[in-house]
Design an enzyme around this catalytic site. Structure first.
Site, PDB file in Angstrom:
ATOM      1  N   GLY A  31       0.799  -1.219   0.000  1.00 12.84           N
ATOM      2  CA  GLY A  31       0.000   0.000   0.000  1.00 12.84           C
ATOM      3  C   GLY A  31       0.830   1.266   0.000  1.00 12.84           C
ATOM      4  N   HIS A  34       2.643   4.479  -4.939  1.00 14.83           N
ATOM      5  CA  HIS A  34       3.244   5.590  -5.685  1.00 14.83           C
ATOM      6  C   HIS A  34       3.406   5.153  -7.136  1.00 14.83           C
ATOM      7  CE1 HIS A  34       6.900   3.250  -5.355  1.00 14.83           C
ATOM      8  NE2 HIS A  34       6.835   3.298  -4.029  1.00 14.83           N
ATOM      9  N   HIS A  37       4.548   1.617  -7.999  1.00 16.45           N
ATOM     10  CA  HIS A  37       3.524   0.554  -7.957  1.00 16.45           C
ATOM     11  C   HIS A  37       2.624   0.632  -9.188  1.00 16.45           C
ATOM     12  CE1 HIS A  37       4.188   1.288  -3.505  1.00 16.45           C
ATOM     13  NE2 HIS A  37       4.401  -0.012  -3.579  1.00 16.45           N
ATOM     14  N   GLN A  61       7.565  -9.399   7.934  1.00 13.02           N
ATOM     15  CA  GLN A  61       8.802  -8.980   7.280  1.00 13.02           C
ATOM     16  C   GLN A  61       9.450  -7.763   7.958  1.00 13.02           C
ATOM     17  OE1 GLN A  61       6.572  -8.280   3.436  1.00 13.02           O
ATOM     18  NE2 GLN A  61       8.051  -6.634   3.184  1.00 13.02           N
ATOM     19  N   VAL A 176      11.310   3.036 -10.930  1.00 12.07           N
ATOM     20  CA  VAL A 176      10.745   4.321 -11.354  1.00 12.07           C
ATOM     21  C   VAL A 176      11.369   5.391 -10.459  1.00 12.07           C
ATOM     22  CG1 VAL A 176       8.638   5.686 -11.612  1.00 12.07           C
ATOM     23  CG2 VAL A 176       8.611   3.241 -12.123  1.00 12.07           C
ATOM     24  N   SER A 185      10.032   5.336  -3.463  1.00 10.75           N
ATOM     25  CA  SER A 185       9.897   4.393  -2.351  1.00 10.75           C
ATOM     26  C   SER A 185       8.914   4.975  -1.349  1.00 10.75           C
ATOM     27  CB  SER A 185      11.256   4.207  -1.664  1.00 10.75           C
ATOM     28  OG  SER A 185      11.076   3.614  -0.400  1.00 10.75           O
TER      29      SER A 185
HETATM   30  O1  PAF Z   1       7.865  -5.235  -2.002  1.00  8.47           O
HETATM   31  C1  PAF Z   1       6.898  -5.181  -1.199  1.00  8.47           C
HETATM   32  O2  PAF Z   1       6.137  -4.211  -1.147  1.00  8.47           O
HETATM   33  C2  PAF Z   1       6.682  -6.327  -0.238  1.00  8.47           C
HETATM   34  O3  PAF Z   1       7.882  -6.852   0.200  1.00  8.47           O
HETATM   35  C3  PAF Z   1       5.781  -7.440  -0.794  1.00  8.47           C
HETATM   36  C4  PAF Z   1       6.420  -8.113  -1.999  1.00  8.47           C
HETATM   37  C5  PAF Z   1       4.445  -6.842  -1.188  1.00  8.47           C
HETATM   38  C6  PAF Z   1       5.539  -8.513   0.268  1.00  8.47           C
HETATM   39  O4  PAF Z   1       4.920  -7.977   1.407  1.00  8.47           O
END
Ligand code: PAF
Length: 281
Positions: A31, A34, A37, A61, A176, A185
């Protein structure tokens, strides 16, 4: 666009669409979308009939001292952006449906995850691989699109797909950048104005590496020293790592005699920024 929150409903929808002969393409995200994505969604559009975007800030993560709570979120804005990009299904699960309280199975990678980001984030890739494996099993995509800024993540995910035989085509989208060269980012949001200006040195250091390589330089320490000079000479950024590794197995190399990933992670205040380039392709 439909929004689905429950994994079982998402899986049932994916099965139904597959039975109709549709080709599903997944763009997994955390989410706060930007342009980076959105570029992946455009790639997805060219690769299939149904675009699924997932938005899930994946706790597994993040390390204990990391920015899980502070990680920026704006579901309404994300929803609008997905709709504008022609996303068909927005998968937006709640944490309690993705991780049961007694969860005990994770996906671990034992080689490529050790260096680079793995040195300071020892549990990060286990979390990434686990959530992406789950998303693959829930969304049942024919293909999935990931950004090249997270270079180690992309290579690890490709390895997971290979070693665990996921029937998913892995597609990547180029980094990008803002008009001045800073890689987009979500964590750029943490930068103060001054840090934002200083962070341009990352792209400048990679430009220099590319120039050195184009000029015939193949010695890794010469290239990395020059890059380090750019970063430390023009910013207060704290280098987490600056490395040249084999582009496929991520082992350190001394000479660029094969495709080499030049990757860096540098901290500017609250933000830890990544960037990379590949030399010798
Ligand atoms: O790159 C990301 O935004 C995350 O690491 C992902 C691949 C969506 C996994 O949570």
């Amino acid at each position: 666009m439909i929004t689905i929150q429950h994994p079982e409903q998402m899986q049932a929808k994916a099965i139904e669409l597959r039975q109709q002969g549709k080709r599903l393409v997944l763009v997994p995200t955390m989410g706060f979308l930007h342009e980076g994505h959105l570029s992946l969604m455009r790639i997805a559009r060219q690769r299939g009939d149904v675009i699924i975007t997932s938005i899930f800030v994946n706790p597994s993560q993040f390390g204990p001292q990391e920015d899980l709570e502070a990680y920026p979120r704006d579901f309404e804005q994300d929803e609008g952006l997905c709709r504008n990009e022609g996303v068909d299904i927005l998968f937006y699960p709640g944490i309690e449906t993705m991780y049961l309280p007694d969860v005990s199975v994770y996906v671990d990678e034992t080689l490529l995850s050790r260096g680079l980001c793995g040195l300071t984030r020892p549990t990060h890739f286990r979390g990434v691989l686990t959530i992406v494996a789950k998303l693959f099993n829930i969304c049942l995509p024919h293909a999935a699109v990931f950004g090249e800024k997270d270079a180690q993540q992309l290579r690890l995910l490709r390895r997971m797909v290979r070693d665990l035989n996921f029937p998913v085509e892995m597609v990547s989208g180029p980094i990008v950048r803002e008009s001045d060269g800073l890689a987009m980012s979500t964590r750029n949001k943490y930068l103060t104005d001054n840090e934002r200006r200083e962070a341009l040195c990352l792209r400048h250091s990679l430009d220099l590496a590319e120039e050195c390589y184009a000029g015939g330089e193949r010695d890794v320490s010469t290239i990395l020293d020059a890059m380090q000079g750019v970063i430390t000479g023009s910013s207060s950024g704290v280098i987490d790592y600056l490395a040249a590794v084999d582009d496929e197995n991520l082992e350190a190399i001394d000479t660029i005699d094969r495709p080499a990933l030049i990757a860096l992670a540098v901290r500017f205040g609250e933000a830890r920024l990544l960037d990379n380039t590949v030399l010798g392709l």
